[in-house]
Design an enzyme around this catalytic site. Structure first.
Site, mmCIF file in Angstrom:
data_model
loop_
_atom_site.group_PDB
_atom_site.id
_atom_site.type_symbol
_atom_site.label_atom_id
_atom_site.label_comp_id
_atom_site.label_asym_id
_atom_site.label_seq_id
_atom_site.Cartn_x
_atom_site.Cartn_y
_atom_site.Cartn_z
ATOM 1 C CD GLU A 25 50.791 28.350 51.359
ATOM 2 O OE1 GLU A 25 51.990 28.551 51.622
ATOM 3 O OE2 GLU A 25 49.895 29.166 51.579
ATOM 4 C CE LYS A 87 57.690 33.610 53.440
ATOM 5 N NZ LYS A 87 57.560 34.783 54.310
ATOM 6 C CB VAL A 107 50.494 32.363 47.817
ATOM 7 C CG1 VAL A 107 49.559 32.750 46.670
ATOM 8 C CG2 VAL A 107 49.682 31.902 49.030
ATOM 9 C CG ASP A 139 56.928 43.524 54.001
ATOM 10 O OD1 ASP A 139 56.746 42.810 52.991
ATOM 11 O OD2 ASP A 139 57.143 43.050 55.136
ATOM 12 C CB SER A 141 53.158 39.450 49.889
ATOM 13 O OG SER A 141 53.370 38.121 49.468
ATOM 14 C CB ALA A 142 56.594 37.998 45.797
ATOM 15 C CG ASP A 143 51.910 35.501 48.269
ATOM 16 O OD1 ASP A 143 52.931 34.938 47.852
ATOM 17 O OD2 ASP A 143 51.396 35.250 49.381
ATOM 18 C CE LYS A 160 46.729 34.526 60.005
ATOM 19 N NZ LYS A 160 47.330 33.683 58.986
#
Ligand code: PSU
Ligand code: MN
Length: 303
Positions: A25, A87, A107, A139, A141-143, A160
């Site tokens: 990435e 981003k 990602v 919140d 992530s779209a990952d 993390k």
């Protein structure tokens, strides 16, 4: 082939002749690490992938073109421009292509473009996930959504603890994404090898991982798989150093009212600042370790 996609000649040759390719990435370059360590790391990762028998394909959007495979000059450009580059997540792809702009691939978009190009294995540092406090902020992530719908293997060092690791694993379970531990039953926590949460399955070698993923593809599963590859012991951080730094970074993020796509880059930079650069060294080493496993797995997948 998708009319917006450019596959770098070396990557194309490898794909056409059934040779192993590993996707990488570009958000980690532009938003995840400072210049010049970002460029140095990105070039070293490509070298490690070659040394382990695969062709690297760093993925980015340049001038509205989806690029599978960058030149060293393009990597330098992404590293130097840093956070000035958008981003790019799934929602940004069409607008960046329509306007002919650049985008650093997360990602999510790396998985999308890797899949368009026919690349099945992707190595990175850490993925996005369910943030702490997501029960209020939503919140997530779209990952995680991308893992649910795109059949690419993502090899990372776990999540993390800027994230809620337990909720991230629950979310992946709901969406049917297998979470595999490389040589471990514990989900790694990026800077440290154990999060206290279990993975779904443990594998003990790249060969076993390749066999599992081949079966996943042969079954026609539509989503990806997530592999947690623990940071090597010698680079692992002291939880008593890293955890307070993460807690403080999250507090400052909330106090400053930082939201949306700025959250993850802010937390990453803050943790690095608070740990005086030690976290950056660990971050770099775990990416190298993931690149090695990814290249070896991609090689078995091609056998
Ligand atoms: N986590 C890391 N390092 C990173 C990222 C996440 O430890 O560089 C980057 C990746 O590109 C990931 C993105 O896909 O942040 C997730 O951002 P968000 O949380 O806004 O979805
Ligand atoms: Mn988010």
């Amino acid at each position: 082939m998708n009319k917006y996609l450019d596959i770098n000649p070396e990557v194309k040759e490898a794909l056409d002749s059934g040779k192993p390719v590993v996707a990488l990435e570009s958000t980690i370059i532009s938003h995840g690490m400072p210049y010049p360590q970002n460029v140095e790391t990105a070039l070293n990762v490509e070298r490690i992938i070659r040394e382990n028998g695969a062709v690297p394909a760093t993925i980015a959007i340049i001038g509205g073109r989806l690029k599978a495979g960058l030149t060293p000059d393009e990597i330098e450009y992404f590293g130097k421009k840093g956070p000035e580059i958008t981003k790019a997540s799934r929602r940004d792809l069409a607008m960046l292509c329509a306007k002919g702009e650049d985008g650093a691939c997360t990602v999510t978009t790396t998985m999308m473009i890797a899949h368009m190009a026919g690349i099945r294995v992707f190595a990175t540092g850490g993925i996005g996930g369910v943030h702490r406090g997501a029960e209020i902020t939503m919140d997530i992530s779209a990952d995680l959504e991308e893992l649910a719908q795109t059949p690419v293997m993502v090899i990372c060092a776990g999540c993390k603890s800027i994230l809620d690791i337990g909720l991230t694993l629950e979310y992946l379970e709901t969406h049917g994404v297998p979470v595999i531990g490389m040589g471990t039953e514990d989900m790694p926590a990026f800077y440290t090898s154990k999060s206290g949460f279990k993975v779904d399955y443990k594998v003990d070698s790249p060969e076993e991982l390749a066999n599992f993923f081949r079966t996943h593809i042969e079954l026609g599963m539509k989503g990806g798989i997530l592999v947690g590859n623990p940071i090597p012991d010698e680079y692992s951080m002291d939880p008593e150093v890293i955890n307070p730094a993460i807690d403080q970074a999250i507090r400052e993020c909330n106090e400053l009212g930082i939201k949306g796509k700025a959250t993850t880059p802010f937390l990453l930079a803050k943790v690095k600042e608070l740990t005086g650069g030690d976290s950056l060294d660990s971050n770099i080493q775990l990416v190298y370790n993931n690149a090695k496993i990814a290249a070896q797995t991609a090689a078995y997948l091609c056998k």
